[in-house]
Design an enzyme around this catalytic site. Structure first.
Site, PDB file in Angstrom:
ATOM      1  N   SER A  95       0.815  -1.216   0.000  1.00  0.00           N
ATOM      2  CA  SER A  95       0.000   0.000   0.000  1.00  0.00           C
ATOM      3  C   SER A  95       0.846   1.263   0.000  1.00  0.00           C
ATOM      4  O   SER A  95       0.330   2.363  -0.176  1.00  0.00           O
ATOM      5  CB  SER A  95      -0.867   0.017   1.245  1.00  0.00           C
ATOM      6  OG  SER A  95      -0.027   0.048   2.391  1.00  0.00           O
ATOM      7  N   GLY A  96       2.144   1.111   0.240  1.00  0.00           N
ATOM      8  CA  GLY A  96       2.993   2.293   0.378  1.00  0.00           C
ATOM      9  C   GLY A  96       3.226   2.674   1.827  1.00  0.00           C
ATOM     10  O   GLY A  96       4.082   3.504   2.112  1.00  0.00           O
ATOM     11  N   GLY A  97       2.489   2.078   2.757  1.00  0.00           N
ATOM     12  CA  GLY A  97       2.633   2.419   4.174  1.00  0.00           C
ATOM     13  C   GLY A  97       4.055   2.225   4.673  1.00  0.00           C
ATOM     14  O   GLY A  97       4.622   3.106   5.331  1.00  0.00           O
ATOM     15  N   PHE A  98       4.652   1.106   4.310  1.00  0.00           N
ATOM     16  CA  PHE A  98       5.996   0.819   4.802  1.00  0.00           C
ATOM     17  C   PHE A  98       7.032   1.772   4.211  1.00  0.00           C
ATOM     18  O   PHE A  98       7.957   2.201   4.898  1.00  0.00           O
ATOM     19  CB  PHE A  98       6.372  -0.640   4.509  1.00  0.00           C
ATOM     20  CG  PHE A  98       7.696  -1.015   5.100  1.00  0.00           C
ATOM     21  CD1 PHE A  98       7.818  -1.270   6.464  1.00  0.00           C
ATOM     22  CD2 PHE A  98       8.838  -1.084   4.317  1.00  0.00           C
ATOM     23  CE1 PHE A  98       9.048  -1.597   7.022  1.00  0.00           C
ATOM     24  CE2 PHE A  98      10.071  -1.404   4.866  1.00  0.00           C
ATOM     25  CZ  PHE A  98      10.179  -1.663   6.223  1.00  0.00           C
ATOM     26  N   GLN A 190      -1.130  -4.583  12.980  1.00  0.00           N
ATOM     27  CA  GLN A 190      -0.004  -3.884  13.597  1.00  0.00           C
ATOM     28  C   GLN A 190      -0.017  -4.200  15.100  1.00  0.00           C
ATOM     29  O   GLN A 190      -0.732  -5.097  15.534  1.00  0.00           O
ATOM     30  CB  GLN A 190      -0.098  -2.378  13.327  1.00  0.00           C
ATOM     31  CG  GLN A 190       0.173  -2.004  11.860  1.00  0.00           C
ATOM     32  CD  GLN A 190       1.630  -2.216  11.441  1.00  0.00           C
ATOM     33  OE1 GLN A 190       2.518  -2.418  12.274  1.00  0.00           O
ATOM     34  NE2 GLN A 190       1.858  -2.209  10.129  1.00  0.00           N
ATOM     35  N   CYS A 307      18.924 -23.819 -11.371  1.00  0.00           N
ATOM     36  CA  CYS A 307      18.927 -22.404 -11.795  1.00  0.00           C
ATOM     37  C   CYS A 307      20.041 -22.129 -12.800  1.00  0.00           C
ATOM     38  O   CYS A 307      20.982 -22.905 -12.932  1.00  0.00           O
ATOM     39  CB  CYS A 307      19.074 -21.501 -10.575  1.00  0.00           C
ATOM     40  SG  CYS A 307      20.784 -21.264 -10.066  1.00  0.00           S
ATOM     41  N   CYS A 310      23.719 -22.255 -11.444  1.00  0.00           N
ATOM     42  CA  CYS A 310      24.346 -23.513 -11.029  1.00  0.00           C
ATOM     43  C   CYS A 310      24.783 -24.402 -12.191  1.00  0.00           C
ATOM     44  O   CYS A 310      25.256 -25.508 -11.976  1.00  0.00           O
ATOM     45  CB  CYS A 310      23.457 -24.230 -10.017  1.00  0.00           C
ATOM     46  SG  CYS A 310      23.473 -23.350  -8.428  1.00  0.00           S
ATOM     47  N   HIS A 335      19.711 -17.560  -8.593  1.00  0.00           N
ATOM     48  CA  HIS A 335      19.938 -18.713  -7.699  1.00  0.00           C
ATOM     49  C   HIS A 335      19.184 -18.545  -6.383  1.00  0.00           C
ATOM     50  O   HIS A 335      18.497 -19.465  -5.927  1.00  0.00           O
ATOM     51  CB  HIS A 335      21.428 -18.911  -7.401  1.00  0.00           C
ATOM     52  CG  HIS A 335      21.619 -19.925  -6.312  1.00  0.00           C
ATOM     53  ND1 HIS A 335      21.539 -21.279  -6.534  1.00  0.00           N
ATOM     54  CD2 HIS A 335      21.763 -19.790  -4.967  1.00  0.00           C
ATOM     55  CE1 HIS A 335      21.649 -21.931  -5.391  1.00  0.00           C
ATOM     56  NE2 HIS A 335      21.783 -21.047  -4.419  1.00  0.00           N
TER      57      HIS A 335
END
Lengths: 375, 375
Positions: A95-98, A190, A307, A310, A335
């Site tokens: 949401s953009g909160g962080f 939260q 991958c 490797c 990897h």
């Protein structure tokens, strides 16, 4: 009938680990699942075909970054996030909160909205719950996260409580703002490191009957033990019949610890960020490819890994990093993302067979073998 | 019997363009052909699978760079260049002559060797014809280039002649130093912009009966017209039954002009370097993806192109460059290399059908359409 459905298939006999499927308009997600992070509409260092080859099922992208550049209107014009990135599977947007909390210079937060300065050009912008949903609807993700109020830890109980209450009110406003039935919203629990507040927040949000729930505000500097203690308390308070998403977490050890406590979904920049810095995750613990000891090493980073990294020797990968070639970060990012997917594929099989705790013990024993510290 | 064979299938009825196959221990190269440049053992921005998907048949790597880092001994320990890069097809290595001229701080050049300072750490090193071959034998390339003496243009005739004579003597020493029958050596014709010197150098080297011949010392600042004039003179003086390689060239227009004059093989950093800078080659001329006009453009860089870039919109590619994401350079490098391969695939078909001149005219007309200048 909703295009979203959560099927809980089985809970491990000896832990709270859950095996489930979350259905979205862009296909199912077998859980527990890990989402690679495509912050700016690209998983750093990988083509979209390479992302697919890691066996990732669902990817995450960031509302804050995309809203600033190229803007959600441009993404919408270019086919929404699915068309923009050419990712046919499910997409979740935060949401953009962080990012308001971690990246932007937040100038004011009121009941109406967060006002902040862009980290790109310093311009003044506003993010309200309604605006966070409108942006995510324009982006066209399958799952949108509600706008939450993240605060720095440690914090006073009174501040944590105020942020929780606002997060709950904002969740309701996000829900009311929804216009697209093909997008599900997940609410975010939260409550800092206060178990009572976490449980209360989870219970209040459960009343709003979201199609999924996240645990937010963790992985912000607390110890792993503190994080696990929160999960011990909060998971049982979250609805059983909804996916549970632990945001921004974490190391392979964090993932298994959280799965063990009942978490179903993860995202984290660690596999790509550490990959860009020359660090590889393996079943025998981390490798630092820049170390001189890998100079003549003909072994792959991890034997048996399918991958693109490797197929090469550790000596080659080391050379790429020493010579500052893009291919080094590209290969180790691929990897590490493949490693995370393999880890969760194994976890899903172990849960189905009621041997998740053994799986956990076995992985932890392997990781402790490493003599090279994680970045 | 040699593991190297050159089959000249057809010469275009209306130009000197040749359709041929060059056989190597790691497979055939259909000519005219373009080699992507893997300077440090990696084609910048592409995994080796992506290089293969461009339809490249043979790749080039640089002796000078690899000898300095990680050193040819390390490459040899890690399986030679084929094992190191995981490239199963033919590989050509240059001799380091050009990098001594362009990158290193050359401190002294004698009949014995060139003495230079490394551009990485300033250490003092020596490159003789014998050492250039020993390094390339350790690298394990299919085709090794002889060490030549490149000089800056314009230059006095006497200096050009001295460099030519040394290049011829050094070619003989390289030939005498060869120990691996599974490696072919190509000699390099020098002679600046002096047509007589070029022809004389080509004729002298032809006497040494190398399995292939290169035109070196071009693309160092002269005009395209000057370069084409040299090719007009030198190609007829080079053996008909051997591959002809124009080193370090060039733009799509340069390639077709050189094919028209009888050149069979090319390498150049332009597709990857320009790709990293946001420039795309197309049949309608260059595109600069950073331009604002591409912001909302839902078209691919080039319709019908099978590369990983052209599954995306121009708007997406522009966003990647504006947001400084690795994927932008990765995608445009893959596109440009795919474009060069498509260009030469078309040239081969056109030569087979005696319509190379039409092909040339058609491509040139398309390139002139662009309103965006090439980088």
């Amino acid at each position: 009938m909703s295009q979203f459905q959560f099927d809980l298939h089985h809970t491990d006999a000896h832990s709270r680990a859950r095996r489930s499927t979350f259905h979205t308009p862009h296909g199912p997600v077998e859980m527990p699942a890990f989402m690679p992070v495509g912050t700016q509409g690209t998983v750093k260092g990988l083509t979209i075909d390479m992302v697919r080859e890691t066996k990732a099922q669902m990817v995450l992208s960031n509302t804050y970054h995309l809203a600033l550049r190229p803007t959600e209107k441009v993404v919408k014009e270019l086919g929404g996030l699915h068309g923009f990135m050419r990712w046919a599977g499910p997409i979740l947007t935060d949401s953009g909160g962080f990012q308001l909390f971690s990246l932007a210079q937040m100038t004011k937060i009121t009941e109406q909205a967060a006002v902040f300065r862009s980290h790109i050009d310093g311009s003044l912008l506003e993010l309200s719950p309604e605006r966070a949903i409108q942006i995510q609807e324009d982006l066209g993700s399958d799952v949108a996260m509600v706008l939450d109020h993240v605060i720095a830890l440690p914090a006073e109980d009174v501040a944590i409580r105020a942020a929780c209450e606002r997060t709950i009110r904002w969740a309701g406003r996000c829900q009311a703002a929804a216009k697209r039935p093909e997008q599900a919203q997940f609410a975010i629990v939260q409550g800092g490191l206060n178990p009572k507040m976490r449980v209360w927040c989870a219970e209040e949000l459960a009343k709003l009957d979201f199609p999924g729930y996240a645990v937010g505000g963790l992985s912000v500097g607390e110890t792993p033990a503190e994080m696990y203690a929160v999960l011990d308390e909060v998971c049982p308070a979250m609805p059983v019949n909804k996916p549970r998403y632990l945001m921004g977490v974490g190391t392979p050890q964090d993932l298994l610890n959280a799965v063990r406590r009942g978490i179903d979904l993860f995202d984290c920049v660690l596999p790509t960020r550490n990959g860009r810095n020359g660090m590889a995750f393996t079943d025998n613990g981390p490798l630092k490819l820049k170390n001189l000891k890998h100079q003549l090493d003909t072994q792959p980073v991890e034997a048996g890994c399918p991958c693109p990294c490797c197929q090469h020797s550790r000596g080659y990968v080391r050379h790429l990093f020493m010579a500052d070639e893009m291919l080094g970060p590209m290969l180790l990012s691929a990897h590490n993302l493949t490693y995370y997917q393999r880890l969760l594929t194994g976890a899903r099989e172990a849960i189905e067979q009621d041997r998740f705790v053994q799986y956990y013990d076995q992985k932890l024993a392997g990781w402790k073998k490493s003599t090279e510290a994680a970045a």
